[in-house]
Design a protein around this motif. Structure first.
Motif, PDB file in Angstrom:
ATOM      1  N   ALA A 122      -1.134   9.844   3.368  1.00 28.01           N
ATOM      2  CA  ALA A 122      -1.094   9.194   3.873  1.00 28.01           C
ATOM      3  C   ALA A 122      -1.471   8.294   4.855  1.00 28.01           C
ATOM      4  CB  ALA A 122       0.489   8.373   3.475  1.00 28.01           C
ATOM      5  N   PRO A 123      -1.097   8.990   6.083  1.00 31.36           N
ATOM      6  CA  PRO A 123      -1.283   8.811   7.081  1.00 31.36           C
ATOM      7  C   PRO A 123      -2.729   9.396   7.857  1.00 31.36           C
ATOM      8  CG  PRO A 123       0.319  10.219   7.319  1.00 31.36           C
ATOM      9  CD  PRO A 123       0.248  10.220   5.721  1.00 31.36           C
ATOM     10  N   ILE A 124      -3.123  10.419   7.519  1.00 29.40           N
ATOM     11  CA  ILE A 124      -5.695  10.714   6.881  1.00 29.40           C
ATOM     12  C   ILE A 124      -5.570   8.920   6.489  1.00 29.40           C
ATOM     13  CG2 ILE A 124      -7.372  12.011   6.358  1.00 29.40           C
ATOM     14  CD1 ILE A 124      -5.043  13.492   8.879  1.00 29.40           C
ATOM     15  N   ASP A 125      -5.242   8.827   5.071  1.00 32.34           N
ATOM     16  CA  ASP A 125      -5.629   7.553   4.746  1.00 32.34           C
ATOM     17  C   ASP A 125      -5.859   6.596   5.658  1.00 32.34           C
ATOM     18  OD1 ASP A 125      -6.358   6.006   2.070  1.00 32.34           O
ATOM     19  OD2 ASP A 125      -4.820   5.007   2.562  1.00 32.34           O
ATOM     20  N   LYS A 126      -5.303   6.244   6.211  1.00 34.34           N
ATOM     21  CA  LYS A 126      -5.045   5.313   7.240  1.00 34.34           C
ATOM     22  C   LYS A 126      -5.564   5.103   8.458  1.00 34.34           C
ATOM     23  CE  LYS A 126      -1.930   3.469   4.584  1.00 34.34           C
ATOM     24  NZ  LYS A 126      -3.126   3.127   3.289  1.00 34.34           N
TER      25      LYS A 126
ATOM     26  N   ALA B 197       0.979  -1.576   0.382  1.00 36.01           N
ATOM     27  CA  ALA B 197       0.155   0.033   0.075  1.00 36.01           C
ATOM     28  C   ALA B 197       0.762   1.229  -0.603  1.00 36.01           C
ATOM     29  CB  ALA B 197      -0.960  -0.078   1.452  1.00 36.01           C
ATOM     30  N   ALA B 198       2.201   1.158   0.780  1.00 34.99           N
ATOM     31  CA  ALA B 198       3.178   2.600   0.088  1.00 34.99           C
ATOM     32  C   ALA B 198       3.392   2.249  -0.480  1.00 34.99           C
ATOM     33  CB  ALA B 198       4.191   2.415   1.492  1.00 34.99           C
ATOM     34  N   LEU B 199       3.860   1.110  -1.077  1.00 34.71           N
ATOM     35  CA  LEU B 199       4.322   1.801  -2.614  1.00 34.71           C
ATOM     36  C   LEU B 199       3.258   1.984  -3.254  1.00 34.71           C
ATOM     37  CD1 LEU B 199       6.272  -1.531  -3.324  1.00 34.71           C
ATOM     38  CD2 LEU B 199       7.236   0.744  -2.603  1.00 34.71           C
ATOM     39  N   VAL B 200       1.214   1.992  -3.508  1.00 37.85           N
ATOM     40  CA  VAL B 200       0.824   2.235  -3.856  1.00 37.85           C
ATOM     41  C   VAL B 200       0.865   4.203  -3.908  1.00 37.85           C
ATOM     42  CG1 VAL B 200      -2.130   3.278  -4.390  1.00 37.85           C
ATOM     43  CG2 VAL B 200      -1.160   0.157  -3.715  1.00 37.85           C
ATOM     44  N   ALA B 201       0.858   4.494  -3.169  1.00 42.83           N
ATOM     45  CA  ALA B 201       0.944   6.157  -2.897  1.00 42.83           C
ATOM     46  C   ALA B 201       2.747   5.975  -3.606  1.00 42.83           C
ATOM     47  CB  ALA B 201       1.154   6.313  -1.323  1.00 42.83           C
ATOM     48  N   ILE B 202       3.165   5.821  -3.612  1.00 45.95           N
ATOM     49  CA  ILE B 202       5.019   6.304  -4.171  1.00 45.95           C
ATOM     50  C   ILE B 202       4.614   6.080  -6.048  1.00 45.95           C
ATOM     51  CG2 ILE B 202       7.167   6.213  -3.890  1.00 45.95           C
ATOM     52  CD1 ILE B 202       6.067   6.900  -1.564  1.00 45.95           C
ATOM     53  N   PHE B 203       4.988   5.306  -5.963  1.00 49.14           N
ATOM     54  CA  PHE B 203       4.128   5.093  -7.455  1.00 49.14           C
ATOM     55  C   PHE B 203       3.468   5.824  -8.163  1.00 49.14           C
ATOM     56  CE2 PHE B 203       5.615  -0.189  -6.749  1.00 49.14           C
ATOM     57  CZ  PHE B 203       6.778   0.610  -6.706  1.00 49.14           C
ATOM     58  N   GLY B 204       1.825   5.894  -7.544  1.00 50.88           N
ATOM     59  CA  GLY B 204       0.933   6.783  -7.595  1.00 50.88           C
ATOM     60  C   GLY B 204       0.907   8.248  -8.442  1.00 50.88           C
TER      61      GLY B 204
ATOM     62  N   TYR C 129      -8.468   9.135  -2.858  1.00 49.51           N
ATOM     63  CA  TYR C 129      -6.802   9.252  -2.597  1.00 49.51           C
ATOM     64  C   TYR C 129      -6.101   9.278  -3.612  1.00 49.51           C
ATOM     65  CZ  TYR C 129      -2.718   6.532  -0.506  1.00 49.51           C
ATOM     66  OH  TYR C 129      -1.289   7.086  -0.172  1.00 49.51           O
ATOM     67  N   PHE C 130      -6.711   8.521  -4.848  1.00 53.67           N
ATOM     68  CA  PHE C 130      -5.427   9.439  -6.138  1.00 53.67           C
ATOM     69  C   PHE C 130      -5.973  11.027  -6.466  1.00 53.67           C
ATOM     70  CE2 PHE C 130      -3.196   6.264  -6.687  1.00 53.67           C
ATOM     71  CZ  PHE C 130      -3.453   5.651  -8.510  1.00 53.67           C
ATOM     72  N   MET C 131      -6.706  11.501  -5.975  1.00 52.97           N
ATOM     73  CA  MET C 131      -6.784  13.147  -6.069  1.00 52.97           C
ATOM     74  C   MET C 131      -6.396  13.583  -4.999  1.00 52.97           C
ATOM     75  SD  MET C 131     -11.287  13.619  -7.434  1.00 52.97           S
ATOM     76  CE  MET C 131     -11.414  12.189  -6.146  1.00 52.97           C
ATOM     77  N   ALA C 132      -6.325  13.354  -3.661  1.00 53.27           N
ATOM     78  CA  ALA C 132      -5.991  13.650  -2.255  1.00 53.27           C
ATOM     79  C   ALA C 132      -4.679  13.398  -2.658  1.00 53.27           C
ATOM     80  CB  ALA C 132      -5.670  13.069  -1.258  1.00 53.27           C
ATOM     81  N   ILE C 133      -3.636  12.596  -3.787  1.00 48.69           N
ATOM     82  CA  ILE C 133      -1.990  12.629  -3.836  1.00 48.69           C
ATOM     83  C   ILE C 133      -1.723  13.483  -4.848  1.00 48.69           C
ATOM     84  CG2 ILE C 133      -1.520  10.465  -2.520  1.00 48.69           C
ATOM     85  CD1 ILE C 133      -1.521   8.934  -5.288  1.00 48.69           C
ATOM     86  N   LYS C 134      -2.570  13.505  -5.750  1.00 50.81           N
ATOM     87  CA  LYS C 134      -2.235  14.351  -7.120  1.00 50.81           C
ATOM     88  C   LYS C 134      -1.812  16.038  -5.872  1.00 50.81           C
ATOM     89  CE  LYS C 134      -3.772  15.343 -11.408  1.00 50.81           C
ATOM     90  NZ  LYS C 134      -1.929  15.574 -12.081  1.00 50.81           N
ATOM     91  N   ASN C 135      -2.994  16.443  -5.633  1.00 49.10           N
ATOM     92  CA  ASN C 135      -3.155  17.468  -4.788  1.00 49.10           C
ATOM     93  C   ASN C 135      -2.473  18.400  -3.748  1.00 49.10           C
ATOM     94  OD1 ASN C 135      -4.830  19.065  -7.608  1.00 49.10           O
ATOM     95  ND2 ASN C 135      -6.121  17.297  -6.731  1.00 49.10           N
ATOM     96  N   GLY C 136      -2.113  16.984  -2.776  1.00 51.63           N
ATOM     97  CA  GLY C 136      -1.430  16.898  -1.400  1.00 51.63           C
ATOM     98  C   GLY C 136       0.111  16.382  -1.515  1.00 51.63           C
TER      99      GLY C 136
END
Length: 142
Positions: free
Chosen positions: A99-103, A15-22, A86-93
């Motif tokens: 990631a911590p909020i997602d958790k 899941a951490a890799l999802v955030a990084i690769f995304g 999640y993808f909208m959040a990591i694109k903009n933030g």
């Protein structure tokens, strides 16, 4: 070490890799379109896993159980919405804040499990849920 714990740790690591690769992949793309492509890749990969495991014949069993299928469909919709947000959040933030909020999903899942399934929460586990909440907010807002 229990099998469930190994799988849970592997889930967390991937899941951490999802955030990084995304985050890397989303730099110049629409988050929703990228999420749709991700879903197609995941579906193809997972069908491949089922085929390799020789469990393709079990699809009929899942489709025949209407109640289970209904809840699996709801889970799929909830998962798709989670990915979109999640993808909208990591694109903009920042990933380090998103990631911590997602958790906090862990906290929400525990609360819902207590309410919907009557699962018991020990004092220590309750303190852990509070600490997860505080920790996620501290990392995200700090």
């Amino acid at each position: 070490m229990s099998a469930w714990l190994i799988y849970a740790l592997l889930s967390a690591a991937t899941a951490a890799l999802v955030a990084i690769f995304g985050k890397i992949g989303l730099q110049h793309l629409d988050a929703n379109t990228a999420t749709a492509i991700r879903a197609v890749v995941m579906a193809a990969f997972l069908v491949g896993v089922v085929v390799v495991q020789g469990k393709l014949n079990l699809i009929g069993t899942v489709l025949a159980d209407k109640k289970a299928l209904f809840f699996i469909l709801l889970s799929g919709i909830a998962g798709a919405l989670s990915w979109l947000f999640y993808f909208m959040a990591i694109k903009n933030g920042d990933v380090s804040r998103v990631a911590p909020i997602d958790k906090l999903s862990v906290v929400f899942a525990v609360i819902l499990a207590v309410i919907l399934f009557g699962e018991k929460l020990s004092l220590v586990a309750g303190i852990g849920v509070v600490l997860i909440s505080c920790g996620a907010l501290m990392v995200a807002l700090g």
